[in-house]
Design a protein around this motif. Structure first.
Motif, PDB file in Angstrom:
ATOM      1  N   VAL A 137       0.842  -1.197   0.000  1.00 35.26           N
ATOM      2  CA  VAL A 137       0.000   0.000   0.000  1.00 35.26           C
ATOM      3  C   VAL A 137       0.876   1.246   0.000  1.00 35.26           C
ATOM      4  CG1 VAL A 137      -1.833  -1.207   1.244  1.00 35.26           C
ATOM      5  CG2 VAL A 137      -0.185   0.174   2.518  1.00 35.26           C
ATOM      6  N   ASP A 138       0.299   2.363  -0.431  1.00 35.75           N
ATOM      7  CA  ASP A 138       1.007   3.641  -0.394  1.00 35.75           C
ATOM      8  C   ASP A 138       1.354   4.007   1.045  1.00 35.75           C
ATOM      9  OD1 ASP A 138       1.054   4.032  -3.082  1.00 35.75           O
ATOM     10  OD2 ASP A 138      -0.280   5.762  -3.108  1.00 35.75           O
ATOM     11  N   ASP A 139       2.475   4.661   1.207  1.00 36.40           N
ATOM     12  CA  ASP A 139       2.872   5.119   2.534  1.00 36.40           C
ATOM     13  C   ASP A 139       1.832   6.098   3.082  1.00 36.40           C
ATOM     14  OD1 ASP A 139       5.135   3.653   2.081  1.00 36.40           O
ATOM     15  OD2 ASP A 139       6.366   5.370   1.501  1.00 36.40           O
ATOM     16  N   ASP A 199      -3.082 -10.976 -16.522  1.00 40.42           N
ATOM     17  CA  ASP A 199      -3.390  -9.823 -17.372  1.00 40.42           C
ATOM     18  C   ASP A 199      -2.608  -8.626 -16.842  1.00 40.42           C
ATOM     19  OD1 ASP A 199      -4.538  -8.324 -19.352  1.00 40.42           O
ATOM     20  OD2 ASP A 199      -6.600  -8.581 -18.663  1.00 40.42           O
ATOM     21  N   SER A 200      -2.792  -7.484 -17.485  1.00 36.97           N
ATOM     22  CA  SER A 200      -2.104  -6.276 -17.030  1.00 36.97           C
ATOM     23  C   SER A 200      -3.010  -5.071 -17.196  1.00 36.97           C
ATOM     24  CB  SER A 200      -0.796  -6.057 -17.809  1.00 36.97           C
ATOM     25  OG  SER A 200      -1.060  -5.808 -19.179  1.00 36.97           O
ATOM     26  N   ILE A 201      -2.694  -4.029 -16.422  1.00 35.21           N
ATOM     27  CA  ILE A 201      -3.388  -2.759 -16.551  1.00 35.21           C
ATOM     28  C   ILE A 201      -2.329  -1.665 -16.575  1.00 35.21           C
ATOM     29  CG2 ILE A 201      -3.719  -2.582 -14.039  1.00 35.21           C
ATOM     30  CD1 ILE A 201      -6.313  -1.040 -14.613  1.00 35.21           C
ATOM     31  N   LYS A 202      -2.478  -0.715 -17.503  1.00 36.52           N
ATOM     32  CA  LYS A 202      -1.521   0.366 -17.659  1.00 36.52           C
ATOM     33  C   LYS A 202      -2.161   1.668 -17.201  1.00 36.52           C
ATOM     34  CE  LYS A 202       0.804  -1.986 -21.484  1.00 36.52           C
ATOM     35  NZ  LYS A 202       1.325  -1.902 -22.867  1.00 36.52           N
ATOM     36  N   VAL A 203      -1.458   2.391 -16.333  1.00 39.81           N
ATOM     37  CA  VAL A 203      -2.032   3.557 -15.664  1.00 39.81           C
ATOM     38  C   VAL A 203      -1.177   4.785 -15.943  1.00 39.81           C
ATOM     39  CG1 VAL A 203      -2.730   4.521 -13.438  1.00 39.81           C
ATOM     40  CG2 VAL A 203      -2.907   2.050 -13.841  1.00 39.81           C
ATOM     41  N   ASP A 204      -1.835   5.848 -16.391  1.00 37.83           N
ATOM     42  CA  ASP A 204      -1.149   7.115 -16.638  1.00 37.83           C
ATOM     43  C   ASP A 204      -1.290   7.988 -15.391  1.00 37.83           C
ATOM     44  OD1 ASP A 204       0.058   9.352 -17.699  1.00 37.83           O
ATOM     45  OD2 ASP A 204      -1.748  10.042 -18.716  1.00 37.83           O
ATOM     46  N   GLY A 205      -0.380   7.834 -14.455  1.00 37.15           N
ATOM     47  CA  GLY A 205      -0.455   8.589 -13.210  1.00 37.15           C
ATOM     48  C   GLY A 205      -0.178   7.697 -12.021  1.00 37.15           C
ATOM     49  N   ASN A 206      -0.161   8.314 -10.846  1.00 37.55           N
ATOM     50  CA  ASN A 206       0.157   7.590  -9.618  1.00 37.55           C
ATOM     51  C   ASN A 206      -1.068   7.496  -8.718  1.00 37.55           C
ATOM     52  OD1 ASN A 206       3.017   7.290 -10.198  1.00 37.55           O
ATOM     53  ND2 ASN A 206       3.133   9.491  -9.885  1.00 37.55           N
ATOM     54  N   VAL A 208      -2.704   4.421  -8.188  1.00 36.55           N
ATOM     55  CA  VAL A 208      -2.851   3.075  -7.641  1.00 36.55           C
ATOM     56  C   VAL A 208      -2.329   3.114  -6.212  1.00 36.55           C
ATOM     57  CG1 VAL A 208      -1.994   0.707  -7.735  1.00 36.55           C
ATOM     58  CG2 VAL A 208      -2.731   1.842  -9.832  1.00 36.55           C
ATOM     59  N   VAL A 209      -3.160   2.736  -5.238  1.00 32.09           N
ATOM     60  CA  VAL A 209      -2.773   2.843  -3.829  1.00 32.09           C
ATOM     61  C   VAL A 209      -2.582   1.494  -3.158  1.00 32.09           C
ATOM     62  CG1 VAL A 209      -3.864   5.095  -3.541  1.00 32.09           C
ATOM     63  CG2 VAL A 209      -5.190   3.016  -3.086  1.00 32.09           C
ATOM     64  N   LEU A 210      -2.970   0.413  -3.834  1.00 27.30           N
ATOM     65  CA  LEU A 210      -2.852  -0.916  -3.235  1.00 27.30           C
ATOM     66  C   LEU A 210      -2.719  -1.948  -4.335  1.00 27.30           C
ATOM     67  CD1 LEU A 210      -5.063  -2.452  -0.402  1.00 27.30           C
ATOM     68  CD2 LEU A 210      -4.813  -3.649  -2.580  1.00 27.30           C
ATOM     69  N   ARG A 211      -1.884  -2.952  -4.077  1.00 32.24           N
ATOM     70  CA  ARG A 211      -1.815  -4.111  -4.964  1.00 32.24           C
ATOM     71  C   ARG A 211      -1.435  -5.318  -4.125  1.00 32.24           C
ATOM     72  NH1 ARG A 211       3.199  -1.617  -5.597  1.00 32.24           N
ATOM     73  NH2 ARG A 211       5.012  -3.003  -5.671  1.00 32.24           N
ATOM     74  N   VAL A 245      -5.653  -4.893  -7.861  1.00 31.82           N
ATOM     75  CA  VAL A 245      -5.076  -3.550  -7.859  1.00 31.82           C
ATOM     76  C   VAL A 245      -6.185  -2.569  -7.520  1.00 31.82           C
ATOM     77  CG1 VAL A 245      -3.928  -1.784  -9.253  1.00 31.82           C
ATOM     78  CG2 VAL A 245      -3.370  -4.199  -9.604  1.00 31.82           C
ATOM     79  N   TRP A 246      -5.907  -1.633  -6.610  1.00 33.45           N
ATOM     80  CA  TRP A 246      -6.883  -0.588  -6.263  1.00 33.45           C
ATOM     81  C   TRP A 246      -6.471   0.723  -6.914  1.00 33.45           C
ATOM     82  CZ3 TRP A 246      -9.029  -0.578  -0.581  1.00 33.45           C
ATOM     83  CH2 TRP A 246      -9.649  -1.820  -0.329  1.00 33.45           C
TER      84      TRP A 246
END
Length: 276
Positions: A137-139, A199-206, A208-211, A245-246
């Motif tokens: 998770v994100d700090d 599978d995969s997911i591509k994200v433009d930005g930051n 995503v807070v959990l995986r 992924v969240w």
């Protein structure tokens, strides 16, 4: 699930999860304690806008939980507080994890039977139950957990994620079995919980807070230099494998509204649609 639990204090229970301990997310229906005009006006605006004060309640039944340092508001019952360092090795590990992730070094353990109320805030909370698994998770998201959950540091596993992922070299790891409380910047109803199966997911930005720990995180460039120049996309965060992924797609919207206002949101170019 919204359940009224105390009509006198006008508290509503938004969610609940039970294991060895019981965790509840409570919400104050409205605030009415203003004693001056300025505060009263602010509370009136918040009430009309639906901004609610929330609080986490934990019920211990001969059980134990760990809290983020400073999270406690008050408690009642037969509960003792300990800072379990784990000896010299454990103390060193906590120190290193603290420096790597930015999390507080000591997370006090509350053990016994009774009720714990954490500091109220206008933030949003999510309850998660881990079953012998690990999430990254994100700090700053960790808020509380059952004692069996280990809070540590997870190192990025690819050079691209270390250098270009903007998540830091280390993130917070939560491992084991038990309930975890996370403090989110948006309501859980606005979290997109994406399940991946090879599978995969591509994200433009930051945002995503959990995986889950078996999801691989890398950074890659858009398909072509020309494509990057024409569509405005550069580096993409890529999450691949099998797991969850969240994503928080609405998080940037709140920041933009605060910084540039609604007009800037509806007219990103800064000009009216009627201008020629």
């Amino acid at each position: 699930m919204r359940t009224s639990i105390n009509s006198e204090n006008k508290l509503t229970m938004l969610s609940q999860m039970s294991n060895d301990s019981k965790f509840q997310v409570l919400e104050y229906d409205k605030l009415e304690g203003a004693t001056d005009i300025e505060t009263a006006f602010g509370i009136k605006v918040m009430n009309e806008a639906g901004i609610k004060l929330r609080q986490v309640r934990i019920i211990l039944e001969d059980s134990a939980v760990k809290l983020e340092a400073g999270a406690l508001s008050y408690m009642k019952g037969d509960i003792c507080i300990e800072n379990k360092t784990g000896g010299v090795i454990g103390l060193g590990k906590k120190f290193i994890n603290s420096k790597l992730t930015g999390e507080e070094m000591f997370k006090p353990t509350y053990e016994g039977s009774g009720e714990i109320f954490l500091e109220p805030s206008f933030g949003h909370y999510a309850l998660i139950e881990l079953e012998d698994e690990e999430i990254i998770v994100d700090d700053g998201l960790f808020y509380a957990c059952e004692e069996e959950v280990e809070v540590g540091a997870a190192m990025q596993k690819s050079v691209s994620s270390m250098l270009f992922g903007h998540e830091g070299v280390y993130q917070t790891s939560l491992r084991g079995s038990g309930i975890v409380v996370l403090e989110l910047p948006v309501p859980e109803t606005e979290v997109f919980k994406c399940k991946l199966f090879n599978d995969s997911i591509k994200v433009d930005g930051n945002f995503v807070v959990l995986r889950t720990s078996n999801i691989k995180f890398t950074v890659e460039k858009s398909s072509s230099v020309i494509g990057s120049a024409t569509n405005g996309e550069g580096l993409l965060n890529v999450y691949s494998g099998t797991g969850e992924v969240w994503l928080l797609p609405t998080q940037s919207v709140y920041s933009d509204i605060k910084l540039i206002g609604l007009n800037g949101m509806t007219n990103p170019g800064g000009k009216s649609n009627t201008e020629v």
